[in-house]
Write an enzyme that holds these catalytic residues in place. Structure first.
Site, PDB file in Angstrom:
ATOM      1  N   LYS A 195       0.832  -1.204   0.000  1.00 56.26           N
ATOM      2  CA  LYS A 195       0.000   0.000   0.000  1.00 56.26           C
ATOM      3  C   LYS A 195       0.869   1.257   0.000  1.00 56.26           C
ATOM      4  O   LYS A 195       1.952   1.272   0.595  1.00 56.26           O
ATOM      5  CB  LYS A 195      -0.893   0.035   1.237  1.00 56.26           C
ATOM      6  N   ASP A 210      -3.116  -7.344   0.163  1.00 59.58           N
ATOM      7  CA  ASP A 210      -1.754  -7.422   0.696  1.00 59.58           C
ATOM      8  C   ASP A 210      -1.682  -8.287   1.959  1.00 59.58           C
ATOM      9  O   ASP A 210      -0.639  -8.390   2.580  1.00 59.58           O
ATOM     10  CB  ASP A 210      -1.215  -6.017   0.999  1.00 59.58           C
ATOM     11  N   ASP A 240      -2.258  -7.892  18.122  1.00 57.50           N
ATOM     12  CA  ASP A 240      -3.135  -7.248  17.147  1.00 57.50           C
ATOM     13  C   ASP A 240      -4.347  -8.129  16.877  1.00 57.50           C
ATOM     14  O   ASP A 240      -4.211  -9.329  16.591  1.00 57.50           O
ATOM     15  CB  ASP A 240      -2.313  -7.056  15.858  1.00 57.50           C
ATOM     16  N   ASN A 241      -5.543  -7.557  16.985  1.00 60.40           N
ATOM     17  CA  ASN A 241      -6.773  -8.262  16.595  1.00 60.40           C
ATOM     18  C   ASN A 241      -6.893  -9.697  17.120  1.00 60.40           C
ATOM     19  O   ASN A 241      -7.164 -10.626  16.347  1.00 60.40           O
ATOM     20  CB  ASN A 241      -6.849  -8.335  15.061  1.00 60.40           C
ATOM     21  N   GLU A 293      -5.534  -6.324  21.867  1.00 61.66           N
ATOM     22  CA  GLU A 293      -6.124  -5.242  21.087  1.00 61.66           C
ATOM     23  C   GLU A 293      -7.399  -5.743  20.420  1.00 61.66           C
ATOM     24  O   GLU A 293      -7.446  -5.960  19.221  1.00 61.66           O
ATOM     25  CB  GLU A 293      -5.144  -4.713  20.028  1.00 61.66           C
ATOM     26  N   LYS A 352       1.485   5.050   9.159  1.00 59.42           N
ATOM     27  CA  LYS A 352       1.424   3.629   8.810  1.00 59.42           C
ATOM     28  C   LYS A 352       1.869   3.415   7.366  1.00 59.42           C
ATOM     29  O   LYS A 352       2.389   2.370   7.015  1.00 59.42           O
ATOM     30  CB  LYS A 352      -0.017   3.108   8.961  1.00 59.42           C
ATOM     31  N   TYR A 353       1.596   4.427   6.512  1.00 56.94           N
ATOM     32  CA  TYR A 353       1.812   4.242   5.079  1.00 56.94           C
ATOM     33  C   TYR A 353       2.984   5.031   4.515  1.00 56.94           C
ATOM     34  O   TYR A 353       3.276   4.913   3.333  1.00 56.94           O
ATOM     35  CB  TYR A 353       0.547   4.656   4.313  1.00 56.94           C
TER      36      TYR A 353
END
Lengths: 663, 663
Positions: B247, B347, B383-384, B412, B523-524
């Site tokens: 990304k 991705d 994460d998640n 999280e 982040k990107y």
């Protein structure tokens, strides 16, 4: 960890007693509304089913559960036969319905290049076909073949085809399903959940003042009880009575010659054909054959005999010689009698449930119950269970019901609440309660609500006794005949299972002064009685028992709701069937002295009656019919002449030929 | 059934999670007040003890339990070291104290012919002597010998001898004792229960707009965080980033050459020395040796690094080739990317936790965590976790903490409440919360109360993050700098563990319009920043962190109590230590625009202050001291200049030389 661990999460199942350690109870046909937290990681569609079966049956029945809010799910089942049942929950992430859901979202977003998705769905359908039986497999294969050839629109329609969805529900892939632990349920037979008990001493059957009656003399008393509407005949212990330290009249330490003794001082090794203990009958009542004959006569009348299971041993009990190790010993090696210091009970030897041969003792006590089951008895009132280990009761009830599943146990534990409840959890079908000491409106309203609306309703089933050979409540002593009428209404109308100890119908209420005990109690002596003495309330009891039999709402347990009566001496409660085809409203005074009046509030919404609808209140005690409208209505009660209204509320159904028709 | 079944009944133990399936949590030194229903048949004196130990230890510690009312008992213990503990309850009918009790009743009733009773008691004492160690055995034998010769009066006195009673308590006959099932407890190490987290992207350490920083460039940022008072440095994933479908800026599907990619697209099999997956570091950050060096530097500063455990695989992750069976497949055999229809995440390849080689996958993921533990990391932000099976987390946390007991896991899971709670039960030490979206006084009061006063406090420990790379709350977007001050006060004062994502201290609040996401998110992309930009709130954060460290009440979790402020925009809460030696009263505005005033109610009784006593309210933010009397006091707050009072309340201690001395 070589097996896949749980995939779905199933938690906080209700109803559940101590995390499924104990069985909840239901009547035949009773509903169990099950709830649980059910969820799963990720975004899969979760499916959950409620499953149930008679314990040990090969196959489960099942019904889908539905989500409420916040990951709480619910489902409902009905148990249809007496005995042990179990239910569980199975949940899984459903690949087909997750696929359907995602396909729907893509389709709704306008995507039409869905070939890969469609083939994936076809694969799920083919996998279901492999799990299905013949005709369904063919149908599924046809759907799959259709999908494999389908364009997006057609596949989208197929994915929602109700037949396919139904088949995919039936043949869901449960290979990764999680099952909750089984939750036991005990379903009582009908007479365990709806019955009127009549207790009498067989030796008192004919009411002779100087001698005892025998089993063969009991039919008159039994027929009279049947005529009043009772259907369980409960006898205090019928076994040989010890002579060592036998008690005399009024619990006297001196017993005069010819006095009959206390039936609870069980065991006389000089009497009886069967050792003279718990597997024998007192010769003065007759023989085992006589008892068998009586059981048959009672059964032929549609009634049933309940025996007393009292683990008391007199010093003359055969166990004392055969198994001295079962008893507590003094340092000098002699056997200890019962004490409640400083009181001594020298006519009773308590048993040591944890003695080295505890297993032998437990087996023997089980065999006593099985012995009487073998003689046709299926109801046992258990004396003082709270002084024996709960684990013994849990074990012995399981052992007995494994052989005689229709056996009913009533717990006579007048003790602290948690022990009473634990015994009910351990397997007692019914329990004596504090009803006897709840007299004011506030006390009754609170206690009735606790019994029928709290978690207690899942396992603790009350048997409301108005009186017992040990308990002549102060309310009956002081309130006289009106008090007997009041307590009869409360016991019969509030509780599907109730009982009276004989003499109640005659309003007997002479106490030992200052105590809640009968003067000249027949526990210790012969007792002369005129069973049709003037002032008796037999007709009133008959009427109440008839009303109970004719109105299904009164046969259910947890449907009692306290209603408003604008007077602290008038208790009003309703009982209604779920279908509202039987609506009962009871208004009873708790004041045995003065007339009382009040406006009472008819629960129109609960009864499915519109605010402005006319309805009929039919007093089932008198046959009077009142046409009412609105919820607030005036009543006037008089404890001497009209202690209660028992209204059947009849809803307006229709109007025909200028006449209103009520249900 | 050859073993004696349970004799005492122990039920409804609290605290207990899902019937002891999961561990409750405590901080070091934390108290566990245990309650249970405990009773027994008959009239024996019941003794109950609370027992606890580090899990697996040979010996239990124990303390007596005391009856409350209605067969409810209580006892209390404290856990003194981190790791797994367990507690249980043991109860029995005590023969000696039952004997003492009966003897007492007989003696009180005037009975003196008690020879048999006295010998019985002597027997109990002799049996205890046989169970006792040497010196105690001798003492007990002496008591027994005395009893054997004693007359009633002397025996009665001996039965109550405190030394004998103490010995008989220690050497009680527990042969028939019942033990409850062990209840697990997890004790967190100190930094799991009191910490300030600072999250930054290592590549952003220097704030360069066009290129990334390396591990070796991070010390400046870390020292700055330390100076502000933070002690956990949390890095988003540091692993190689995939190039396939990488990304670009602002989540663009097009990635321009030189753009760094999203650290959550983990795995690049063309990079790294260790396969390029989860056990490797991105070469653009440096080498594993560089990371080890940084871990050491951070530790040398008294801080600790937390890593992100994100189970995300880019198409370039080495697992894709090595273990294609771990992924979901399309019908054509290719691997499925992540979707949230109609959105596609090309991705990221999700892993199938239930694939045929699930065991291999689970082991590998455990080994990833163990790998980083081996590199000195002991805190993992996961994460998640709610998109992976809860059973995986329960297993993997147990596996890791078995080897590295000081490992801390932060969940999280921004999802529905029951899944968030289940993850905490399964072993997560800390959890993200809904704090970020609780802004009004009413919302905050309700949520803080739920977290700290409901059953959640037993297992769900909040980590209050003010913001994250994914979440720029609307309140911060709209309220500007005052909103940052307010949220800083709330996070630091209400919760012992909290965190900020870097940029918070600079009041960064440019959103993607209409969303709670950062514009130009790092982040990107690379992100230029002046870490000392004007308008920053670093000094304020430093002050708050200092206050936290200096006041023990702020380091405890469940001591928060909402207090009354007579204004719907002022939130008032207290935190006090049990010994009342540290009393904190926080009043904070939740209105970032207008000044607000109110009378607030100081909880004098909770603070042990008399209604008419003077006390000092010292504002720890400003150093101002106010002498107050009575509970109702006026405050005025201004979100721009004084968003909160953090009062340390000092009780009056004494008066010396005409001066009042306050605590």
């Amino acid at each position: 960890m070589n097996k896949q661990p749980e995939t779905a999460i199933i938690r906080r199942i209700t109803p559940s007693l101590d995390n499924a350690r104990y069985a909840i109870k239901r009547a035949i046909g009773g509903e169990i509304v099950v709830e649980a937290d059910i969820f799963k990681e990720g975004h899969d569609e979760v499916t959950a089913v409620l499953k149930w079966r008679p314990a040990g049956a090969a196959a489960w029945r099942e019904t889908p559960m539905k989500p409420l809010t916040n990951d709480r799910w619910t489902g409902s089942l009905r148990v249809t036969a007496p005995g042990a049942w179990e239910f569980t929950i199975e949940a899984w992430g459903d690949v087909f319905f997750s696929w359907q859901h995602e396909l729907e979202k893509k389709f709704a977003a306008g995507l039409r290049d869905l070939q890969s998705e469609i083939l994936e769905g076809a694969g799920f359908v083919e996998a279901a076909a492999a799990r299905a039986g013949k005709p369904d497999a063919a149908a599924l294969k046809k759907f799959a073949a259709g999908l494999r050839k389908a364009a997006a629109e057609e596949a989208h329609a197929t994915a929602h085809d109700p037949v396919l969805c139904a088949l995919m529900t039936v043949y869901a892939d449960r290979s990764l399903a999680t099952s909750a632990e089984p939750h036991p349920v005990w379903v009582d037979r009908e007479r365990a959940t709806f019955a009127a008990w009549y207790e009498f001493f067989p030796r008192s059957a004919e009411g002779k003042p100087d001698s005892g009656s025998k089993f063969r003399d009991c039919l008159g008393r039994i027929d009279d009880a049947k005529a009043m509407g009772f259907d369980v005949i409960y006898f205090p212990p019928i076994h040989p009575i010890g002579t060592t330290n036998r008690k005399g009249r009024n619990n006297s330490l001196r017993c005069e010659p010819g006095e009959p003794g206390v039936p609870y001082a069980i065991g006389n090794n000089k009497q009886g054909v069967n050792g003279g203990g718990h597997k024998d009958v007192a010769p003065e009542l007759g023989t085992l054959e006589d008892f068998d004959w009586l059981v048959g006569e009672v059964r032929a009348r549609g009634l049933e005999i309940a025996l007393d299971f009292a683990i008391n041993c007199s010093p003359d009990h055969p166990y004392v010689k055969a198994h001295p190790e079962w008893f507590f010993k003094r340092p000098d090696g002699t056997i200890k009698y019962a004490e409640n210091p400083p009181k001594k009970y020298e006519d009773v030897y308590p048993l040591n449930f944890h003695n080295d041969d505890w297993r032998g003792l437990w087996d023997e006590l089980r065999d006593v119950i099985l012995f009487w089951c073998g003689h046709g008895v299926r109801i046992f009132r258990v004396d003082n269970p709270h002084t024996k280990p709960v684990s013994f009761w849990e074990w012995v009830i399981a052992e007995v019901t494994a052989k005689f599943p229709d056996t009913v146990f009533l717990s006579e534990a007048f003790t602290r609440p948690k022990m009473m409840q634990e015994l009910a959890k351990a397997g007692f079908n019914q329990s004596y309660t504090y009803f006897t000491w709840r007299n004011s409106k506030a006390e009754l309203a609170e206690y009735l609500t606790e019994l029928t609306q709290s978690d207690l309703k899942e396992f603790f089933r009350a048997n409301f006794f108005t009186n017992t050979p040990d308990i002549l409540p102060e309310f009956l002593q002081k309130g006289g005949r009106p008090a007997f009428l009041i307590r009869a209404v409360l016991a019969t109308m509030a509780c599907p299972v109730y009982g009276i100890y004989s003499g109640f119908e005659l309003c007997e209420n002479s106490p030992i002064p200052g105590r809640e005990e009968y003067a000249d109690s027949e526990k210790y002596q012969f007792k002369g009685r005129d069973w049709n003495a003037p002032g008796n309330i037999k007709e009133f009891l008959t009427r109440l028992n008839t009303i109970r039999r004719q109105n299904r709402a009164l046969q259910e347990y947890s449907n009692l709701r306290i209603q408003t009566a604008e007077n602290d001496n008038l208790l009003c409660f309703s009982k209604a069937t779920a279908s509202l085809d039987n609506l009962i409203l009871v208004i009873v005074t708790v004041d045995p002295w003065q007339p009382q009046t009040a406006f009472v509030h008819v629960p129109l919404a609960e009864f499915g009656i519109g605010e402005n609808d006319a309805y009929v209140a039919e007093d089932l005690l008198t046959g009077e019919r009142f046409t009412w409208r609105g919820n607030r209505n005036f009543v006037a009660l008089n404890p001497h002449t009209r202690p209660a209204h028992v209204f059947r509320i009849r809803r307006w159904l229709d109007r025909e030929d200028g006449q209103d028709i009520f249900a």
